[in-house]
Motif scaffolding. Structure first.
Motif, PDB file in Angstrom:
ATOM      1  N   PRO A 178       0.815  -1.217   0.000  1.00 31.29           N
ATOM      2  CA  PRO A 178       0.000   0.000   0.000  1.00 31.29           C
ATOM      3  C   PRO A 178       0.849   1.268   0.000  1.00 31.29           C
ATOM      4  O   PRO A 178       1.992   1.270   0.442  1.00 31.29           O
ATOM      5  CB  PRO A 178      -0.803  -0.126   1.305  1.00 31.29           C
ATOM      6  CG  PRO A 178       0.068  -0.935   2.206  1.00 31.29           C
ATOM      7  CD  PRO A 178       0.767  -1.914   1.304  1.00 31.29           C
ATOM      8  N   ASN A 179       0.252   2.322  -0.497  1.00 29.15           N
ATOM      9  CA  ASN A 179       0.829   3.650  -0.396  1.00 29.15           C
ATOM     10  C   ASN A 179       0.566   4.141   1.020  1.00 29.15           C
ATOM     11  O   ASN A 179      -0.577   4.347   1.415  1.00 29.15           O
ATOM     12  CB  ASN A 179       0.169   4.558  -1.447  1.00 29.15           C
ATOM     13  CG  ASN A 179       0.546   6.016  -1.299  1.00 29.15           C
ATOM     14  OD1 ASN A 179       1.336   6.396  -0.440  1.00 29.15           O
ATOM     15  ND2 ASN A 179      -0.048   6.848  -2.132  1.00 29.15           N
ATOM     16  N   SER A 180       1.615   4.319   1.796  1.00 29.49           N
ATOM     17  CA  SER A 180       1.462   4.675   3.209  1.00 29.49           C
ATOM     18  C   SER A 180       1.295   6.168   3.430  1.00 29.49           C
ATOM     19  O   SER A 180       0.964   6.608   4.534  1.00 29.49           O
ATOM     20  CB  SER A 180       2.672   4.187   4.003  1.00 29.49           C
ATOM     21  OG  SER A 180       3.841   4.890   3.611  1.00 29.49           O
ATOM     22  N   GLY A 181       1.522   6.955   2.391  1.00 31.00           N
ATOM     23  CA  GLY A 181       1.521   8.397   2.571  1.00 31.00           C
ATOM     24  C   GLY A 181       2.923   8.930   2.822  1.00 31.00           C
ATOM     25  O   GLY A 181       3.211  10.104   2.583  1.00 31.00           O
ATOM     26  N   ASP A 184       5.897   5.294  -1.248  1.00 29.76           N
ATOM     27  CA  ASP A 184       5.059   4.819  -2.347  1.00 29.76           C
ATOM     28  C   ASP A 184       4.775   3.330  -2.208  1.00 29.76           C
ATOM     29  O   ASP A 184       5.579   2.565  -1.659  1.00 29.76           O
ATOM     30  CB  ASP A 184       5.749   5.067  -3.687  1.00 29.76           C
ATOM     31  CG  ASP A 184       5.856   6.548  -4.018  1.00 29.76           C
ATOM     32  OD1 ASP A 184       5.300   7.359  -3.263  1.00 29.76           O
ATOM     33  OD2 ASP A 184       6.503   6.870  -5.029  1.00 29.76           O
ATOM     34  N   THR A 214      -3.730   8.122  -0.930  1.00 35.13           N
ATOM     35  CA  THR A 214      -3.685   6.832  -0.229  1.00 35.13           C
ATOM     36  C   THR A 214      -5.076   6.212  -0.155  1.00 35.13           C
ATOM     37  O   THR A 214      -5.218   4.993  -0.228  1.00 35.13           O
ATOM     38  CB  THR A 214      -3.125   7.018   1.192  1.00 35.13           C
ATOM     39  OG1 THR A 214      -3.917   7.992   1.892  1.00 35.13           O
ATOM     40  CG2 THR A 214      -1.687   7.499   1.150  1.00 35.13           C
ATOM     41  N   ASP A 217      -5.721   4.891  -3.818  1.00 40.20           N
ATOM     42  CA  ASP A 217      -4.779   3.837  -4.202  1.00 40.20           C
ATOM     43  C   ASP A 217      -5.010   2.542  -3.433  1.00 40.20           C
ATOM     44  O   ASP A 217      -4.676   1.457  -3.915  1.00 40.20           O
ATOM     45  CB  ASP A 217      -3.333   4.306  -3.996  1.00 40.20           C
ATOM     46  CG  ASP A 217      -2.870   5.258  -5.096  1.00 40.20           C
ATOM     47  OD1 ASP A 217      -3.587   5.383  -6.110  1.00 40.20           O
ATOM     48  OD2 ASP A 217      -1.794   5.860  -4.949  1.00 40.20           O
ATOM     49  N   LEU A 218      -5.580   2.642  -2.229  1.00 44.48           N
ATOM     50  CA  LEU A 218      -5.839   1.445  -1.431  1.00 44.48           C
ATOM     51  C   LEU A 218      -6.828   0.510  -2.136  1.00 44.48           C
ATOM     52  O   LEU A 218      -6.820  -0.705  -1.915  1.00 44.48           O
ATOM     53  CB  LEU A 218      -6.390   1.843  -0.057  1.00 44.48           C
ATOM     54  CG  LEU A 218      -6.392   0.758   1.028  1.00 44.48           C
ATOM     55  CD1 LEU A 218      -4.972   0.290   1.321  1.00 44.48           C
ATOM     56  CD2 LEU A 218      -7.050   1.283   2.301  1.00 44.48           C
TER      57      LEU A 218
END
Length: 293
Positions: A178-181, A184, A214, A217-218
């Motif tokens: 996942p994109n954690s913020g 990437d 995020t 993208d999740l």
């Protein structure tokens, strides 16, 4: 019927199935709302626990390894708020939460549900077709093929190759982070030919680089899960069940490995000659391909 209703959602157990329904409150993550209701058969459950805290408690459902394609695809990396198998419980509903947990434990005991890994997926995953628009492009899956359409902000190499279409029969595994913020993420589709081509996600035409919202993208985990549910179960590909959520790619013969390398270099050379890649981009991408092989 044992049931608990909270702001984040509701859990209802009828003795054979636990129905997990996301709440409608705006605090419920978009992923949970989109994934929708999850019907968990008793045979997919390995345990449940209620964790009391000072202000709120939490119900946590544990599933048998290999029972759920969502857990297989995401490897436990979903943010806690987006995890359908966790429910935040108000302190005044602690007694109800404990009752629901006890009823599920009793069902596991009466039905003598084994705790060892499942040999097949016991949950279906999200329905298809499914399509998600991410920061790097739109990925779609119809049950037989994955299609990636790149966005205007995608790397030039990706846009130059055009839409990427991958038959599910050609896939070996799906990798998702996942994109954690803060860092990437990516969604990568691994085929036999690309198993050792470790290009960075932003340049890999078989991967989506997740660098934008995020929240949005999740949702790529929906596609990762739908594809994973239609790949051979891990237990059928290995003698022993893997502890890792990722499947280990089969090692191709050395000759095939060499052919793949030459084919990738030829593709890059053609893009360079056609003026799609600059000298600097060609050199950097070629170096990344060689490192990967």
């Amino acid at each position: 019927m044992a049931e608990i209703i909270q702001r984040d959602g509701s859990w209802a157990f009828d003795g054979s199935t636990l129905r997990i329904t996301p709440g409608l409150h705006r605090s419920v993550p978009l992923f949970r709302q989109t994934y929708g209701e999850v019907a968990v058969p008793l045979e997919a459950i390995s345990g449940i626990v209620y964790e009391p805290e000072r202000k709120r408690g939490r119900l946590r459902l544990r599933l048998r390894e290999g029972a759920d394609p969502l857990l297989q695809a995401t490897g436990g990396r979903l943010p806690e708020a987006a995890d359908p198998y966790k429910l935040t419980v108000d302190i005044d509903r602690a007694g109800v939460a404990e009752y629901v947990a006890e009823e599920i434990r009793r069902g596991l005991l009466l039905d003598q549900i084994p705790k060892e890994p499942a040999k097949t997926y016991l949950l279906p995953g999200p329905p298809v077709p499914v399509s998600v628009r991410s920061s790097d492009g739109t990925v779609s899956f119809d049950g037989a093929r994955v299609r990636i359409d790149w966005s205007d902000t995608s790397d030039r190499v990706k846009r130059a190759t055009g839409p990427r279409i991958i038959a599910v029969d050609d896939l070996m595994q799906v990798e998702w982070l996942p994109n954690s913020g803060y860092e990437d993420g990516f969604l990568r589709f691994v085929t036999r030919e690309t198993a050792f081509s470790k290009l960075p996600p932003e340049k890999d035409p078989y991967a989506l680089d997740l660098w934008g919202s995020t929240r949005r993208d999740l949702l790529t985990a929906l596609v990762a899960t739908a594809v994973t549910a239609r790949l051979p179960h891990p237990s059928t590909r290995h003698g022993d069940y893997l502890d890792s959520p990722q499947l280990t790619a089969a090692v191709p013969p050395a000759a095939d490995h060499h052919d793949v390398l030459l084919r990738r270099l030829r593709e890059l050379g053609e893009l360079h000659r056609d003026g799609v890649l600059t000298d600097e981009e060609f050199a950097a991408t070629k170096a990344a391909v060689l490192r990967g092989f």
